[in-house]
Design an enzyme around this catalytic site. Structure first.
Site, short mmCIF file in Angstrom:
data_model
loop_
_atom_site.label_atom_id
_atom_site.label_comp_id
_atom_site.label_asym_id
_atom_site.label_seq_id
_atom_site.Cartn_x
_atom_site.Cartn_y
_atom_site.Cartn_z
CB SER A 58 -0.95 0.01 1.20
OG SER A 58 -0.22 0.15 2.40
CE LYS A 95 -3.94 3.39 5.49
NZ LYS A 95 -3.57 2.04 5.77
#
Length: 145
Positions: A58, A95
């Protein structure tokens, strides 16, 4: 999964005195300067520093890939643009933190994935700030990478 670091011995590795040229090297640039301790280079605050192995892609557009090893420091106050380990509804997640606007946002960095939207009522904790990514360029024996 994270790994707490133990620092019992200094790990010194020879270091060249000059930068590594990514173009045409000078033949005079082949001397060693000194040795550096990798513990001191990678870890500023040992009790607050952990290693995390990345599971998934990701964050691939940020240069962080499945199997990479991250150095995460819990004692650093996160700022806009930091890559962070966030706990979202009890689940660990990697993230990019964005602090512009009226509320913080957590962003994926993989253009092949859908946008990551946090609900207004999301339970989020910034667990630590990623300070270094150890990215293997050659498959490591026994690691299946």
């Amino acid at each position: 999964m994270f790994i707490q670091l133990k620092f019992e011995a200094e790990i010194s590795v020879p270091m060249f005195a000059h930068g590594l040229c990514a173009g045409f090297p000078s033949p005079a640039d082949d001397y060693l300067d000194d040795a550096i301790d990798l513990n001191r280079l990678l870890v500023r605050n040992p009790p607050a520093t952990f290693l995390w192995r990345v599971d998934g892609n990701s964050m691939r557009d940020a240069g962080i890939y499945h199997g990479d090893l991250l150095v995460v420091d819990r004692s650093i106050t996160p700022i806009d643009g930091d890559v962070v380990v966030a706990i979202v509804h009890g689940e660990q997640s990697l993230k990019r933190l964005r602090l512009n606007g009226d509320r913080p946002r957590l962003m994926l960095e993989n253009s092949d994935m859908p946008l990551f939207e946090l609900p207004e009522i999301a339970e989020v904790e910034i667990w630590g700030v990623v300070v270094c990514n150890i990215h293997w360029l050659r498959r490591q024996p026994g690691r299946g990478q």
